[in-house]
Motif scaffolding. Structure first.
Motif, PDB file in Angstrom:
ATOM      1  N   MET A 136      -0.727  10.100   3.571  1.00  0.00           N
ATOM      2  CA  MET A 136      -0.044   9.356   2.519  1.00  0.00           C
ATOM      3  C   MET A 136       1.436   9.709   2.410  1.00  0.00           C
ATOM      4  SD  MET A 136      -2.053   7.128   1.421  1.00  0.00           S
ATOM      5  CE  MET A 136      -1.593   6.472  -0.176  1.00  0.00           C
ATOM      6  N   ARG A 137       1.823  10.867   2.930  1.00  0.00           N
ATOM      7  CA  ARG A 137       3.250  11.228   2.926  1.00  0.00           C
ATOM      8  C   ARG A 137       4.004  10.282   3.853  1.00  0.00           C
ATOM      9  NH1 ARG A 137       2.080  17.253   4.750  1.00  0.00           N
ATOM     10  NH2 ARG A 137       1.181  15.907   6.348  1.00  0.00           N
ATOM     11  N   GLU A 138       3.335   9.957   4.948  1.00  0.00           N
ATOM     12  CA  GLU A 138       3.900   9.027   5.915  1.00  0.00           C
ATOM     13  C   GLU A 138       4.107   7.649   5.275  1.00  0.00           C
ATOM     14  OE1 GLU A 138       5.797   8.786   9.107  1.00  0.00           O
ATOM     15  OE2 GLU A 138       4.718  10.664   8.660  1.00  0.00           O
ATOM     16  N   GLU A 139       3.095   7.225   4.520  1.00  0.00           N
ATOM     17  CA  GLU A 139       3.169   5.928   3.825  1.00  0.00           C
ATOM     18  C   GLU A 139       4.397   5.884   2.926  1.00  0.00           C
ATOM     19  OE1 GLU A 139       0.950   3.118   3.740  1.00  0.00           O
ATOM     20  OE2 GLU A 139       0.141   4.038   5.580  1.00  0.00           O
ATOM     21  N   THR A 143       2.655   2.415  -3.327  1.00  0.00           N
ATOM     22  CA  THR A 143       1.396   2.160  -4.033  1.00  0.00           C
ATOM     23  C   THR A 143       0.387   3.244  -3.682  1.00  0.00           C
ATOM     24  OG1 THR A 143       0.308   0.874  -2.283  1.00  0.00           O
ATOM     25  CG2 THR A 143       1.809  -0.312  -3.749  1.00  0.00           C
ATOM     26  N   MET A 144      -0.761   3.188  -4.330  1.00  0.00           N
ATOM     27  CA  MET A 144      -1.767   4.199  -4.033  1.00  0.00           C
ATOM     28  C   MET A 144      -2.671   3.787  -2.874  1.00  0.00           C
ATOM     29  SD  MET A 144      -4.124   3.704  -7.398  1.00  0.00           S
ATOM     30  CE  MET A 144      -2.859   3.584  -8.645  1.00  0.00           C
ATOM     31  N   PHE A 145      -2.370   2.627  -2.271  1.00  0.00           N
ATOM     32  CA  PHE A 145      -3.183   2.197  -1.133  1.00  0.00           C
ATOM     33  C   PHE A 145      -2.349   2.153   0.125  1.00  0.00           C
ATOM     34  CE2 PHE A 145      -4.333  -0.210  -4.944  1.00  0.00           C
ATOM     35  CZ  PHE A 145      -5.568   0.357  -5.195  1.00  0.00           C
ATOM     36  N   THR A 148      -9.451   5.377 -13.039  1.00  0.00           N
ATOM     37  CA  THR A 148     -10.090   4.267 -12.340  1.00  0.00           C
ATOM     38  C   THR A 148      -9.577   2.923 -12.845  1.00  0.00           C
ATOM     39  OG1 THR A 148     -11.896   4.709 -13.823  1.00  0.00           O
ATOM     40  CG2 THR A 148     -12.228   5.289 -11.533  1.00  0.00           C
ATOM     41  N   GLN A 149      -9.254   2.856 -14.136  1.00  0.00           N
ATOM     42  CA  GLN A 149      -8.739   1.600 -14.680  1.00  0.00           C
ATOM     43  C   GLN A 149      -7.436   1.210 -14.017  1.00  0.00           C
ATOM     44  OE1 GLN A 149      -9.109   3.073 -18.621  1.00  0.00           O
ATOM     45  NE2 GLN A 149      -9.790   1.088 -19.363  1.00  0.00           N
ATOM     46  N   LYS A 150      -6.589   2.239 -13.869  1.00  0.00           N
ATOM     47  CA  LYS A 150      -5.299   2.026 -13.233  1.00  0.00           C
ATOM     48  C   LYS A 150      -5.507   1.497 -11.807  1.00  0.00           C
ATOM     49  CE  LYS A 150      -0.751   2.814 -13.113  1.00  0.00           C
ATOM     50  NZ  LYS A 150      -0.227   4.009 -12.448  1.00  0.00           N
ATOM     51  N   VAL A 151      -6.426   2.134 -11.104  1.00  0.00           N
ATOM     52  CA  VAL A 151      -6.687   1.718  -9.729  1.00  0.00           C
ATOM     53  C   VAL A 151      -7.157   0.260  -9.698  1.00  0.00           C
ATOM     54  CG1 VAL A 151      -8.052   2.142  -7.651  1.00  0.00           C
ATOM     55  CG2 VAL A 151      -7.311   4.059  -9.048  1.00  0.00           C
ATOM     56  N   VAL A 175     -11.543   6.483   0.612  1.00  0.00           N
ATOM     57  CA  VAL A 175     -11.346   7.616  -0.277  1.00  0.00           C
ATOM     58  C   VAL A 175      -9.874   7.627  -0.640  1.00  0.00           C
ATOM     59  CG1 VAL A 175     -11.506  10.114  -0.513  1.00  0.00           C
ATOM     60  CG2 VAL A 175     -13.184   8.895   0.873  1.00  0.00           C
ATOM     61  N   LEU A 176      -9.565   7.459  -1.915  1.00  0.00           N
ATOM     62  CA  LEU A 176      -8.164   7.285  -2.306  1.00  0.00           C
ATOM     63  C   LEU A 176      -7.385   8.587  -2.269  1.00  0.00           C
ATOM     64  CD1 LEU A 176      -8.652   4.700  -5.164  1.00  0.00           C
ATOM     65  CD2 LEU A 176      -7.888   4.310  -2.824  1.00  0.00           C
ATOM     66  N   THR A 177      -8.033   9.670  -2.679  1.00  0.00           N
ATOM     67  CA  THR A 177      -7.332  10.944  -2.739  1.00  0.00           C
ATOM     68  C   THR A 177      -8.303  12.025  -2.326  1.00  0.00           C
ATOM     69  OG1 THR A 177      -7.982  10.835  -5.038  1.00  0.00           O
ATOM     70  CG2 THR A 177      -5.643  10.529  -4.556  1.00  0.00           C
TER      71      THR A 177
END
Ligand SMILES: Nc1ncnc2c1ncn2[C@@H]1O[C@H](COP(=O)(O)OP(=O)(O)OP(=O)(O)O)[C@@H](O)[C@H]1O
Ligand SMILES: [Zn+2]
Ligand SMILES: [Zn+2]
Length: 805
Positions: free
Chosen positions: A465-468, A475-477, A565-568, A630-632
């Protein structure tokens, strides 16, 4: 004259022993060890457990037992003995051990009643109190506790104007239902039918109902609704002795309205066959043996359990199956109910107190042969146990984090030994402890290395995710995950998105000065709850409003951080507006049955994405799921927990195991900020063995389990100096008393130094062999008994801690 030894329901050092009571004449033969009684204890009455019945007592002037609560013992001789063992092993009070074995409904509730000693005292008592006793002599404490200071009552009690009575209230309520049954034989019933006049139309209908029916009795309500008649017509027939009316006990059955598809044993594959042979042998030979069934996700462990249980039932014996609370999903229950039907009782925290009590009684009355349940089901009062299975044995919920601090695995081994029957521990990611034991042949290792029908494990891709972030994706995806989600949407396949919340909560921070809002009573940041727009402390329950300004610098840039989860959900909808999402978290599953409803919906294909926390990591088996994200992955790697890597590995492996379990192949995307970490790397390669070796090396280096045993002593007190000085004393005492090979760390402040306004210090003991440990720790508690009772000191001992918080 007979006497009973009783363990009373007063959890304190001073009362943690048997007290003798006289058994009144009328119960001489009725009282047995393992029954609950009510006994006078000091000024009050308390519940207690009879541990022995004897013909004499060393004490004089004993009091009588006041009430007998059970007709048959609720604790079997085995469970009484297990109580001794638990007390010894976990250093808990005997009463706590007994209570842990029974459903909550059987625990006594006490009510404080304030009673006026004589009517003539009314004028003497405190003016404040007088109105309350105007019309009655007794008051419930609860009715006045907010209005009258306790000191006033105490003063009056000292003057002998008032008396405080403790009453034991039973919570157990059986559910009764009115039944109507036929009181005569068929011929008499027919004669009576013929004798009825045409005018008695409703009566005729009722009698006719029973004439043509196979049933001799039916619940009143049902009869009334079937025939659409009134209770009065039924009552007339009851008066004439044709029918009788009676109250019958019925079970509250949470699965009542459900029918279960009957299943038959599957033809086992080669690996399953190889695994089941030694288990069946142990059953045959009535031999106690502990098996560790290491089987990758989807390898068919459950089918092996089912067929092993079948064998046990054929031998006329019973089985206990433990599954972690969160995987006690309808799917899991269906598999056991589907195979063994009404022989199965289910125990989990989603049941009401009454339902749990009823399930427990089915076990006690031997109406069921199999119990499937969470941790405490290990105490099911079976007397002819033939097998204990612990599924997902690595789950930390098998350890109870309050007194008695027992691990279900240890209790299982104890009971398996008592009954000389096998214990099966199953997991795709066994704990290092269990795998180490299997490597040394203490446990017998059974391996299922492949998925059923040689289905391949889903391919795992790790996304840095650092690369992203570097490429501008804020974003978180990851781009990768979004593309794959889009692809599944287009194909009509399903995805599971997992948010690892452990060690990661949404805290509130000021962007200008960095101030983080903390609990006023605990040294921990408050968690933001979107639903109620409030901040809550997860340790003490303290709640406050979300501030609009920073309490420190008054800046208005105060925001919550972290990902709920709501945020996601909102974020996904921004990118994939057409996606149908089911969200599973504490908010959406708090209502009874909600968990189940959501899963059924997902199973029926009414959503594209299942988004959730830990609770979706296990046990799910949906054919149409082909993508797991898996998000995190690494949020818990930084916790001060020597098991952090192990837990991360376990979780990632379990989550990945949810994909591609059937015809369609699966894929997994793991997003992480530490892609190089071995627990992330090895989970993505499904390499348990290498992970085991690596992690064992680290544990060895740092003298952690399974190389050393751990015990944790936590001392807490409202004054920081007191907590620190007591810990200091304890540490030096332990250093004197324990062997020199033992490592004693401390005193140090606990990772959460303050909870509920109590300062916490701890001392950790690492040892290989320490024969005297229990005795020495007991001495510590005895030494501080006075201060524990009077000075608000708490010493908690955990003889096998799961976490060090
Ligand atoms: N011998 C068999 N023949 C055909 N299908 C089987 C056989 N054994 C198991 N299955 C099926 O394979 C699937 C996976 O099995 P199961 O759920 O028992 O695996 P598991 O090892 O318990 O998985 P997990 O640990 O991931 O929950 C299930 O749908 C099950 O019905
Ligand atoms: Zn708090
Ligand atoms: Zn600020």
């Amino acid at each position: 004259m007979k006497f009973a030894s009783v363990i009373v329901d007063v959890a304190a050092m001073q009362t943690d022993r048997e007290f003798d009571y006289k058994i009144p004449e009328q119960w001489q033969d009725a009282v047995k060890p393992g029954m609950r009684v009510i006994v006078p204890f000091g000024p009050r009455k308390v519940q207690g457990f009879v541990t022995k019945v004897k013909n004499d007592s060393a004490f004089e002037r004993l009091k009588n037992i006041s009430e007998l609560l059970d007709l048959t013992p609720c604790l079997t001789p085995e469970l009484l003995q297990l109580g001794d063992w638990l007390t010894e092993k976990t250093l808990c009070f005997k009463i706590s051990a007994f209570q842990a074995m029974l459903p909550a409904a059987m625990k006594a509730k006490y009510e404080k009643i304030i009673s006026l000693i004589g009517r003539e005292k009314l004028s003497e008592i405190e003016i404040l109190l007088q109105p309350f006793f105007e019309k009655r002599n007794e008051l419930n404490w609860k009715d006045i506790e907010n209005e009258i200071p306790i000191s006033v009552i105490q003063k009056e009690a000292a003057k002998q104007n008032l008396e405080i009575i403790y009453e034991v209230k039973q919570k157990t309520k059986k559910k009764m239902l009115k039944y109507i049954s036929v009181n005569v034989n068929k011929d008499e019933l027919r004669d009576y039918y013929n004798s009825l006049t045409v005018q008695a139309k409703k009566q005729k209908e009722i009698v006719h109902f029973f004439l043509q029916s196979e049933q001799k009795s039916i619940p009143m309500q049902e009869l009334l609704s079937v025939l659409n008649c009134s209770a009065a017509s039924v009552k007339t027939l009851v008066k004439k002795d044709i029918l009788i009316e009676e109250e019958r006990e019925v079970y509250r059955d949470p699965y009542e309205d459900r029918s279960f598809q009957k299943t038959i044993p599957l033809q086992l594959n080669e690996e399953q066959e190889k695994a089941i042979v030694p288990i069946l042998e142990a059953v045959n030979d009535k031999k106690h043996e502990v098996f560790l069934m290491y089987g990758v996700t989807g390898s068919g462990k459950t089918e092996v359990y089912l067929q092993s249980i079948e064998k046990v039932l054929n031998e006329g014996k019973e089985a206990i199956v433990l599954v972690p609370e969160i995987s006690l999903t309808p799917q899991m229950v269906n598999r056991f109910k589907g195979r063994f039907g009404s022989l199965v009782a289910v125990l989990h925290s989603g049941l009401s107190t009454g339902e749990k009590y009823d399930e427990w009684r089915k076990i006690e009355r031997k109406e069921v042969k199999v119990v499937v349940g969470a941790r405490s089901a290990i105490f099911a009062p079976f007397e002819n146990l033939g097998m204990i299975i612990i599924d997902e044995e690595h789950e930390s919920s098998y350890k109870q984090e309050e007194n008695p601090r027992y691990h279900a695995r240890d209790v299982a081994v104890y009971r398996g030994n008592y009954h000389q029957c096998p214990v099966i521990l199953g997991s795709a990611t066994p704990t290092l402890e269990s795998f180490a034991r299997a490597s040394k042949n203490v446990y017998k290792l059974l391996t299922l290395a492949d998925r059923v029908n040689a289905r391949s494990m889903p391919a795992v891709e790790i996304v840095d995710m650092r690369e992203e972030l570097r490429t501008g994706n804020r974003t978180m995806f990851s781009t990768n995950l979004i593309e794959k989600l889009q692809d599944r949407l287009a194909k009509g396949e399903q995805s599971v998105l997992f948010l690892n919340r452990r060690g990661y909560s949404s805290f509130v921070m000021c962007r200008d000065c960095g101030y983080v809002i903390q609990c006023a009573h605990c040294d921990i940041s408050l968690t933001y709850h979107r639903f109620s727009q409030s901040l809550k402390c997860h340790y003490c329950g303290h709640e406050e409003h979300m501030p609009t300004k920073c309490p420190e610098c008054e800046s208005e840039h105060i925001r919550f951080f972290g990902t709920g989860t709501q945020k996601v959900e909102e974020e996904i909808l921004k990118v994939l507006p057409e996606a149908r999402i089911i969200r599973m978290d504490v908010d959406t599953t708090s209502r009874k049955g909600a968990h189940e409803k959501l899963l059924t919906e997902f199973g029926e294909g009414r959503a594209d994405i299942l988004l959730g926390t830990q609770m979706i990591a296990k046990g799910l088996d949906f054919p149409n799921v082909t993508l797991v994200g898996v998000l995190t992955a690494d949020t818990m790697l930084n916790l001060p927990d020597f098991r952090a890597s192990e837990k991360t590995f376990q979780l990632l492996t379990q989550v990945s195991g949810r994909a591609g379990r059937h015809e369609l192949p699966g894929e997994v995307v793991i997003q992480t900020y530490t892609p190089e970490h071995y627990s992330v790397q090895l989970a993505s390669q499904y390499d348990y063995n290498l992970f085991y070796e690596k992690e064992m090396l680290i544990r060895k280096q740092h003298s952690y389990p399974p190389f050393y045993y751990l015990s944790l002593v936590t001392i807490s007190h409202p004054e920081v100096t007191k907590a620190a000085s007591v810990t200091e004393q304890i540490v030096s005492f332990l250093r004197r008393e324990l062997s020199t090979q033992t490592i004693i760390l401390g005193p140090v402040a606990s990772p959460i130094p303050r909870i509920k306004d109590r300062y916490r210090y701890q001392c950790m003991i690492k040892y290989k062999r320490e024969k005297n440990l229990h005795a020495v720790l007991k001495k510590v508690i005895e030494h501080y008994a006075q201060q524990i009772a009077k000075d608000d000191l708490i010493i908690a001992m955990d003889l096998n801690p799961n976490t060090l918080m």
